[in-house]
Design a protein around this motif. Structure first.
Motif, mmCIF file in Angstrom:
data_model
loop_
_atom_site.group_PDB
_atom_site.id
_atom_site.type_symbol
_atom_site.label_atom_id
_atom_site.label_comp_id
_atom_site.label_asym_id
_atom_site.label_seq_id
_atom_site.Cartn_x
_atom_site.Cartn_y
_atom_site.Cartn_z
ATOM 1 N N ASN A 243 0.835 -1.197 0.000
ATOM 2 C CA ASN A 243 0.000 0.000 0.000
ATOM 3 C C ASN A 243 0.878 1.259 0.000
ATOM 4 O OD1 ASN A 243 0.965 0.099 2.605
ATOM 5 N ND2 ASN A 243 -1.026 0.091 3.605
ATOM 6 N N LYS A 244 0.244 2.399 -0.094
ATOM 7 C CA LYS A 244 0.901 3.709 -0.054
ATOM 8 C C LYS A 244 1.954 3.872 -1.150
ATOM 9 C CE LYS A 244 0.091 4.212 4.892
ATOM 10 N NZ LYS A 244 0.694 4.429 6.231
ATOM 11 N N SER A 275 -4.108 -2.960 -6.858
ATOM 12 C CA SER A 275 -4.692 -4.023 -6.046
ATOM 13 C C SER A 275 -6.204 -3.918 -6.117
ATOM 14 C CB SER A 275 -4.235 -3.915 -4.587
ATOM 15 O OG SER A 275 -5.010 -4.764 -3.758
ATOM 16 N N PHE A 278 -7.201 -3.385 -2.272
ATOM 17 C CA PHE A 278 -6.657 -2.327 -1.431
ATOM 18 C C PHE A 278 -6.163 -1.115 -2.209
ATOM 19 C CE2 PHE A 278 -5.974 -6.368 0.838
ATOM 20 C CZ PHE A 278 -6.841 -6.135 1.914
ATOM 21 N N GLU A 281 -6.159 2.083 -0.409
ATOM 22 C CA GLU A 281 -5.054 2.353 0.509
ATOM 23 C C GLU A 281 -3.780 2.743 -0.244
ATOM 24 O OE1 GLU A 281 -5.808 -0.186 4.549
ATOM 25 O OE2 GLU A 281 -4.663 -1.180 2.984
ATOM 26 N N ALA A 283 -2.544 1.068 -2.928
ATOM 27 C CA ALA A 283 -1.817 -0.116 -3.404
ATOM 28 C C ALA A 283 -1.754 -0.073 -4.924
ATOM 29 C CB ALA A 283 -2.483 -1.392 -2.918
#
Length: 438
Positions: A243-244, A275, A278, A281, A283
């Motif tokens: 993520n991020k 993703s 996610f 988030e 990703a």
């Protein structure tokens, strides 16, 4: 210089080998007592165990995996040990800093032996997780992530036990060394984070430049699938996405017959991968040269860019700043904890800012340098983390004598060169640091 003990004897513990002559071995049932106290009511902190230790769980925001009934959880008090004995592959153990409740599937135990130092015991327990030593004591279905350690196996597990004052000296030594290594890792990650922020700032400047057009994503990139011809005995390397915007990672190489029921697709350098679960988030990742030929399951939508209109580096970077992240978040719907699947068919109909291709090209070199820096830093971090794990293993099992080690008063300003020197000294002493499972 590494100092060994003068005299050793056989410990009769396969994963420990020889121990200092004055050390004992004890079964865990003589050190710990397993507790089982059902909460029966609400109103306590809900705790979870991760690789970062025991943390207070957020059960009010709807994020994370939530339980239907926390009254069936078990009590754990400050200073007691919590252990995820149901998952010996990715589980962990820690000393709780909180009073609260924890999953009924976890193991809670407290110390009954006043001749043992709690912190020394924690180092041993955590090492047995990280080195997969507990794994040999498990039962269940490992391929499904269910590999548990029965209570009797836990109670009869043998530990090396030095005198208590020596345990305290070992704990103090490791606290100093681990803190030193952790500061180095934090500093390296801060360097990478600053470079990433520079790349994001450049991306914002580009999308605010003159001549930017707002075009539908599907006019400059398309969802693409390259199905693999799955062969049972061929080896494939599946990927996952952090993520991020932290990129993708490689999972262990897997035979075709063991890939599972998902559909898999080949990746090519320059793909932008999301993703499916996610993306909200952050990703999202850019497929690099080292990822070319890896495979992704159908849970990872892949975008193939029209290079005459949009650079993959620009599209990736756009998704990592607020303007792009807003789109990923908006098209990730759901209300069951973290289960918010992305709808890529709706996402590609959105309009995105598309600068002149000449401006986008500024990002290509920037992203290349960022990836080189990331590779270098990750390699350095992996080296010192390997050293840390091996150092802990050698000290808590008596391969190194640290009783007379003088901990410096000043602990700031350590450099990578100092850690590198420690690694060199270890090698010169004739025993390279290796994990016990090797």
């Amino acid at each position: 210089m590494r100092i060994k003990y003068s005299y050793y004897r056989d410990s009769s513990i396969s994963w420990v080998g020889r121990i200092p002559k004055h050390w004992e071995t004890k079964r865990l049932k003589y050190i710990f007592r397993i507790q089982k106290r059902i909460a029966g009511e609400l109103g306590y902190n809900v705790l979870s165990i991760t690789q970062h230790g025991i943390k207070v769980k957020d059960i009010t925001s709807g994020k994370g995996q939530l339980a239907m009934d926390y009254s069936k959880y078990q009590r754990i008090y400050t200073g007691e040990f919590g252990m995820n004995h149901m998952d010996l592959l990715t589980g962990y153990v820690d000393i709780s800093k909180y009073d609260g409740v924890i999953s009924p599937d976890y193991r809670v135990f407290s110390q009954i032996d006043n001749q043992s130092d709690k912190n020394y015991m924690l180092r041993l327990l955590q090492m047995c997780y990280k080195q997969k030593i507990f794994f040999a004591e498990g039962q269940g279905a490992a391929q499904l992530g269910r590999w548990r350690m029965p209570s009797d196996n836990f109670k009869n597990f043998l530990f090396p036990v030095p005198p208590k004052q020596e345990q305290i000296a070992i704990s103090q030594f490791l606290n100093y060394k681990v803190a030193k290594i952790n500061r180095f890792v934090q500093q390296k990650r801060q360097i990478l984070a600053l470079y990433t922020e520079r790349r994001k700032s450049l991306t914002r400047n580009i999308i605010n430049s003159k001549g930017v057009k707002y075009l539908r994503l599907n006019s400059v990139a398309k969802l693409i699938e390259r199905p693999i011809e799955r062969l049972d005995n061929d080896i494939y390397t599946p990927i996952g996405v952090f993520n991020k915007g932290r990129g993708l990672f490689h999972k262990p190489p897997t035979l075709g017959k063991e890939l599972g029921d998902s559909s898999f697709y080949y990746l090519k350098k320059g793909d932008v991968i999301l993703s499916g679960q996610f993306a909200w988030e952050g990703a999202v990742a850019l497929v690099g040269i080292n990822d070319d030929g890896c495979v992704a399951s159908h849970r990872y939508p892949v975008l193939d860019c029209d290079l005459s209109n949009i650079a993959p580096e620009y599209l990736f970077s756009l998704f990592t700043i607020s303007e792009g992240h807003l789109l990923l978040d908006y098209h990730s719907r759901g209300a069951a904890g973290r289960n918010r699947p992305l709808n890529p068919r709706f996402l590609i109909k959105e309009k995105i800012p598309v600068p002149e291709i000449s401006l986008q090209k500024e990002l290509i070199e920037f992203v290349r340098k960022e990836n080189e820096l990331k590779t270098l830093i990750n390699r350095e971090i992996a080296l010192v983390e390997e050293y840390k794990a091996a150092l802990i293993a050698e000290v808590v099992t008596g391969k190194i004598d640290v009783r007379n080690y003088a901990i410096p008063d000043i602990t700031e300003g350590e450099t990578y060169e100092e850690l590198e020197e420690e690694l060199s000294i270890a090698a010169e002493d004739g025993e390279e640091y290796e994990t016990l499972e090797d």
